[in-house]
Design an enzyme around this catalytic site. Structure first.
Site, PDB file in Angstrom:
ATOM      1  N   GLU A 134      31.061  43.005  38.585  1.00 49.96           N
ATOM      2  CA  GLU A 134      32.007  41.903  38.542  1.00 49.96           C
ATOM      3  C   GLU A 134      31.249  40.593  38.279  1.00 49.96           C
ATOM      4  O   GLU A 134      30.153  40.362  38.794  1.00 49.96           O
ATOM      5  CB  GLU A 134      32.753  41.803  39.874  1.00 49.96           C
ATOM      6  CG  GLU A 134      33.732  40.647  39.953  1.00 49.96           C
ATOM      7  CD  GLU A 134      34.292  40.427  41.339  1.00 49.96           C
ATOM      8  OE1 GLU A 134      35.393  39.864  41.432  1.00 49.96           O
ATOM      9  OE2 GLU A 134      33.625  40.811  42.339  1.00 49.96           O
ATOM     10  N   LYS A 142      41.997  41.350  37.931  1.00 46.66           N
ATOM     11  CA  LYS A 142      41.883  41.502  39.379  1.00 46.66           C
ATOM     12  C   LYS A 142      43.219  41.118  40.002  1.00 46.66           C
ATOM     13  O   LYS A 142      43.786  40.063  39.701  1.00 46.66           O
ATOM     14  CB  LYS A 142      40.763  40.610  39.901  1.00 46.66           C
ATOM     15  CG  LYS A 142      40.359  40.863  41.344  1.00 46.66           C
ATOM     16  CD  LYS A 142      39.115  40.053  41.696  1.00 46.66           C
ATOM     17  CE  LYS A 142      38.580  40.400  43.071  1.00 46.66           C
ATOM     18  NZ  LYS A 142      37.322  39.652  43.369  1.00 46.66           N
ATOM     19  N   CYS A 178      36.350  44.716  42.794  1.00 47.11           N
ATOM     20  CA  CYS A 178      35.819  44.263  44.083  1.00 47.11           C
ATOM     21  C   CYS A 178      36.867  44.277  45.193  1.00 47.11           C
ATOM     22  O   CYS A 178      37.199  45.319  45.741  1.00 47.11           O
ATOM     23  CB  CYS A 178      35.184  42.893  43.907  1.00 47.11           C
ATOM     24  SG  CYS A 178      34.095  42.419  45.282  1.00 47.11           S
TER      25      CYS A 178
END
Length: 522
Positions: free
Chosen positions: A276, A353, A387
């Protein structure tokens, strides 16, 4: 004088459904069920049906228009022949309860465009379903049939049971059930509350069974599978634990990335995953420290060059690249943290995300995305959780329902506690969903880049915890905080065995009668 070529006539064919058919299937279902009050399928549901059992989904195509759809999956007789609801047995419409060792086909859908019902498309779809059951020597086909005229007629007959008896005795004609009886199905009984939103059928379904006269007696005899494609037995994945250090040009940055793509390609990896926010290394080129707003604007000009560079590398080195993530200014002005997935065939996919961290919101005003879809690859459907997204179990379950076998987690954490939150959750996702999870993180320092000053990572490749897998559920691990690459060969067949005959069967044992997840698609 030469004869004029006759205009080609429309052709009708029945074939396996593909993911590119999903928009057309959704339009078809909407047309079919407009007057019934029932909702159609989301794109994620259709993606799950096709990914979970590609051989069992069919479309009828007439003159390049999808005019019919048939959805099936395999199920064991314990569930197929017992009382059930539609949501429970279909895994809420995703066909996620597909059991490759199931003895029956379950018919979860057949719909035909009303404008084309004179072409006997329904019969063709039923025939194709029957061919599949015969080719695989299954015991038969089970489903819950609709009674679309029951609400209008039940008062006349006194009860749904009495109406069913009249249709079975051929003393009353039902537009759906009579067709199914002519096709050799027998009635096992009524299924109350089968589909409550089907007001025309008063929520009832008719439990129907077709017995395959050619069913195998010997369960150990292999099926002659003649539908659908075949995935590779083993998928090799590589995770790059990437060192953040100062670069002086975009070319220098891409040279570093290319080095790892080249190395992992030499090892014949199918996938390579980067961390990321690995592209924030580009901010180290600036002579002075930038404000967060200036940082985003500086990165924006690299979005298209980055995508094109990753795409070129994926094609040149014949490897699928999970391109970490890159803060991107969207056309509507939003800033999203996006992973660019570049396949070796040249396609580029994006996954935003969903849950930005408080730091991302504070430093860069990043907003969360709204869609989470699997991505079709030559190694089967995959998913990406960036993440923090790994810490929300609903997301991994949504990807697994859509057929994902591998979930990639590019991450960026500053110290050990932050890392362990992601690591523990990633291992839980592998266990809960009986899938493989691949983590890739940054190491090193970028002193003048906000929110990227220190890094902690121990990248890894995780598996479910059961006998076919590594002892500790870790296929490969790295040394913390050093730049390195880890590889693992992952067997998709091991997932199938674990999901259907493992010590525990997390996916099969879900209580669909008690709970379900509803994903709101925009």
């Amino acid at each position: 004088m030469p004869r004029q070529k006759a205009a080609s006539k429309p052709q009708l064919q029945v074939r396996n459904a593909r993911t590119k058919d999903i928009p057309a299937i959704r339009e078809l279902v909407t047309r079919v069920y407009t007057d019934s009050g029932m909702s159609g399928y989301t794109a994620s549901m259709l993606r799950g049906q096709i990914h979970n059992f590609p051989e069992g989904q069919f479309v009828a195509e007439y003159d390049e228009l999808i005019v019919g759809y048939c959805a099936t999956f395999q199920i064991g007789d314990k569930h197929a022949l017992a009382q059930h609801t539609w949501n429970e047995i279909t895994g809420n419409g995703y066909a996620s309860r597909h059991d490759p060792d199931g003895e029956y086909l379950y018919g979860m859908e057949v719909c035909v465009d009303p404008a084309y019902r004179g072409l006997r498309i329904g019969q063709r779809l039923y025939d194709e379903r029957r061919k599949l059951a015969q080719a695989w020597r299954l015991k038969g086909i089970v489903f819950g049939g609709r009674l679309p005229t029951l609400a209008r007629r039940v008062r006349r007959f006194g009860s749904p049971e009495a109406y069913l008896e009249e249709v079975e005795g051929n003393r009353q004609r039902d537009p759906v059930l009579s067709f199914q009886l002519r096709n050799g199905f027998e009635v096992l009984g009524l299924l109350p509350d089968y589909l409550p939103e089907d007001k025309q059928s008063l929520g009832y379904g008719v439990h129907l069974l077709w017995r395959n006269p050619n069913a195998m007696e010997a369960a150990e005899e292999r099926r002659a599978r003649s539908y659908g494609g075949r995935l590779p037995d083993t998928v090799r994945v590589a995770t790059v634990q990437y060192m953040q250090r100062r670069v002086h040009s975009f070319a220098e940055f891409t040279d570093l990335v290319r080095y790892f793509v080249d190395v992992t390609s030499d090892y014949r990896a199918d996938f390579v995953v980067f961390p990321e926010l690995f592209s924030l290394q580009l901010l180290s080129m600036q002579d002075q420290e930038l404000t967060p707003a200036e940082s985003i604007e500086a990165l924006t000009k690299y979005t298209e060059p980055l995508k094109e560079s990753l795409r070129e590398m994926a094609m040149r080195y014949n490897i699928n690249i999970i391109g970490g993530s890159h803060p991107t200014r969207m056309p509507n002005g939003r800033v999203e943290n996006i992973c660019y997935v570049c396949l070796r065939g040249g396609e580029i996919f994006e996954q935003a995300k969903i849950h930005p961290t408080p730091n991302e919101v504070y430093w860069w005003n990043i907003e969360g995305g709204h869609t989470l879809h699997t991505i079709d690859t030559d190694c089967g459907p995959i998913g990406v959780l960036i993440c923090y997204d790994a810490e929300f179990p609903e997301l991994a379950r949504h990807l697994t329902d859509q057929g994902a076998n591998l979930i990639f987690i590019p991450f960026c954490t500053d110290e050990r506690q932050s890392y362990l939150r992601v690591r523990y959750c990633a291992q839980a996702r592998a266990v809960e969903n009986q899938c493989y999870v691949v983590m890739s993180g940054n190491v090193g320092n970028l002193p003048k880049v906000h929110n990227m000053d220190i890094q902690y990572a121990q990248s890894c490749i995780l598996t479910p915890c059961d006998f076919p897998f590594a002892r500790d559920g870790v296929a490969a691990d790295t040394t913390p905080n050093v730049e390195t690459v880890a590889f693992a060969d992952l067997r998709l067949e091991s997932l199938r065995l674990a999901r259907n005959s493992g010590t525990v069967k997390n996916l099969k044992d879900r209580r669909h009668d008690l709970y379900r997840m509803i994903w709101r698609e925009r």
